[in-house]
Design a protein around this motif. Structure first.
Motif, short mmCIF file in Angstrom:
data_model
loop_
_atom_site.label_atom_id
_atom_site.label_comp_id
_atom_site.label_asym_id
_atom_site.label_seq_id
_atom_site.Cartn_x
_atom_site.Cartn_y
_atom_site.Cartn_z
N ALA A 90 1.02 3.85 -3.07
CA ALA A 90 0.63 5.23 -2.78
C ALA A 90 1.74 6.20 -3.15
O ALA A 90 1.49 7.27 -3.74
CB ALA A 90 0.27 5.37 -1.30
N ALA A 91 2.99 5.84 -2.84
CA ALA A 91 4.12 6.70 -3.21
C ALA A 91 4.24 6.81 -4.72
O ALA A 91 4.48 7.89 -5.27
CB ALA A 91 5.41 6.14 -2.61
N ALA A 92 4.05 5.69 -5.43
CA ALA A 92 4.10 5.71 -6.90
C ALA A 92 2.99 6.59 -7.45
O ALA A 92 3.21 7.34 -8.42
CB ALA A 92 3.98 4.29 -7.44
N PHE A 93 1.81 6.53 -6.85
CA PHE A 93 0.68 7.35 -7.29
C PHE A 93 1.00 8.84 -7.11
O PHE A 93 0.72 9.66 -8.00
CB PHE A 93 -0.57 6.95 -6.50
CG PHE A 93 -1.79 7.73 -6.88
CD1 PHE A 93 -2.47 7.45 -8.05
CD2 PHE A 93 -2.27 8.74 -6.06
CE1 PHE A 93 -3.61 8.17 -8.40
CE2 PHE A 93 -3.39 9.46 -6.40
CZ PHE A 93 -4.06 9.18 -7.57
N VAL A 94 1.57 9.20 -5.97
CA VAL A 94 1.92 10.60 -5.71
C VAL A 94 2.95 11.08 -6.72
O VAL A 94 2.82 12.18 -7.28
CB VAL A 94 2.42 10.77 -4.26
CG1 VAL A 94 3.04 12.14 -4.05
CG2 VAL A 94 1.29 10.55 -3.27
N VAL A 95 3.98 10.28 -6.97
CA VAL A 95 5.00 10.67 -7.94
C VAL A 95 4.39 10.80 -9.33
O VAL A 95 4.68 11.74 -10.07
CB VAL A 95 6.17 9.66 -7.94
CG1 VAL A 95 7.13 9.93 -9.08
CG2 VAL A 95 6.91 9.71 -6.60
N PHE A 96 3.52 9.85 -9.71
CA PHE A 96 2.88 9.91 -11.02
C PHE A 96 2.03 11.17 -11.16
O PHE A 96 2.02 11.81 -12.20
CB PHE A 96 2.03 8.67 -11.26
CG PHE A 96 1.21 8.73 -12.51
CD1 PHE A 96 1.80 8.57 -13.75
CD2 PHE A 96 -0.16 8.98 -12.46
CE1 PHE A 96 1.05 8.66 -14.92
CE2 PHE A 96 -0.91 9.07 -13.63
CZ PHE A 96 -0.30 8.90 -14.86
N MET A 97 1.30 11.54 -10.13
CA MET A 97 0.42 12.70 -10.19
C MET A 97 1.20 14.01 -10.29
O MET A 97 0.64 15.02 -10.71
CB MET A 97 -0.53 12.74 -8.99
CG MET A 97 -1.63 11.72 -9.08
SD MET A 97 -2.57 11.99 -10.58
CE MET A 97 -3.57 10.55 -10.61
N THR A 98 2.46 14.03 -9.90
CA THR A 98 3.26 15.25 -10.05
C THR A 98 3.85 15.36 -11.45
O THR A 98 4.34 16.43 -11.82
CB THR A 98 4.40 15.29 -9.01
OG1 THR A 98 5.27 14.17 -9.23
CG2 THR A 98 3.86 15.28 -7.60
N VAL B 176 0.84 -1.21 0.00
CA VAL B 176 0.00 0.00 0.00
C VAL B 176 0.87 1.26 0.00
O VAL B 176 0.62 2.20 -0.77
CB VAL B 176 -0.98 -0.01 1.19
CG1 VAL B 176 -1.65 1.33 1.37
CG2 VAL B 176 -2.01 -1.11 1.01
N VAL B 177 1.90 1.28 0.84
CA VAL B 177 2.77 2.47 0.90
C VAL B 177 3.51 2.66 -0.42
O VAL B 177 3.61 3.78 -0.93
CB VAL B 177 3.75 2.35 2.09
CG1 VAL B 177 4.83 3.40 2.02
CG2 VAL B 177 3.00 2.45 3.41
N GLY B 178 4.00 1.58 -1.00
CA GLY B 178 4.73 1.69 -2.26
C GLY B 178 3.84 2.17 -3.40
O GLY B 178 4.24 3.04 -4.19
#
Length: 127
Positions: free
Chosen positions: A52-60, A48-50
């Motif tokens: 979520a982190a990938a999602f945040v990086v993708f959204m930037t 989940v953390v990984g």
């Protein structure tokens, strides 16, 4: 007729963000499977953390921003849709079912007529 062309420019930093996002997803999946002996909480926590982190990086990234803009535009279009009333939906469903029944009867009659014509009349094969 005027057409507008959209030119997408992908920078090196944007490509790096997408690469980091992909690496984070792969790392999250690897961590999920490598932490099998640590228990399900550790496995799912890393996953989940990984992700979520990938999602945040993708959204930037630029692709993520375009995805957000597409979602907003899509939501605006969905709000413009005029949904049928319950009565209209039931009527249209009844029309479709009636049409399917009529077509089924028509095709069955056509099949039986052709069967009779070919096997009984032309070929003379009696059943």
């Amino acid at each position: 007729m005027a057409t507008s062309q959209v030119e997408t420019v992908t920078t090196g930093a944007d490509k790096a963000k997408l690469g980091v996002a992909a690496a984070l997803v792969i790392a999250a999946l690897a961590g999920f499977y490598l932490l099998g002996k640590q228990g399900p909480y550790a496995q799912w926590g890393v996953l989940v953390v990984g992700i979520a982190a990938a999602f945040v990086v993708f959204m930037t990234s630029e692709s993520g921003k375009e995805f957000i803009a597409f979602g907003r535009d899509s939501w605006k279009e969905v709000k413009k849709v005029v949904w049928p009333t319950r009565k209209e939906a039931i009527q249209m469903t009844a029309y479709v079912i009636a049409f399917c029944a009529v077509m089924a009867i028509f095709l069955w009659l056509t099949d039986k007529t052709l069967e009779w014509l070919f096997y009984d009349v032309i070929l003379g094969w009696k059943k």
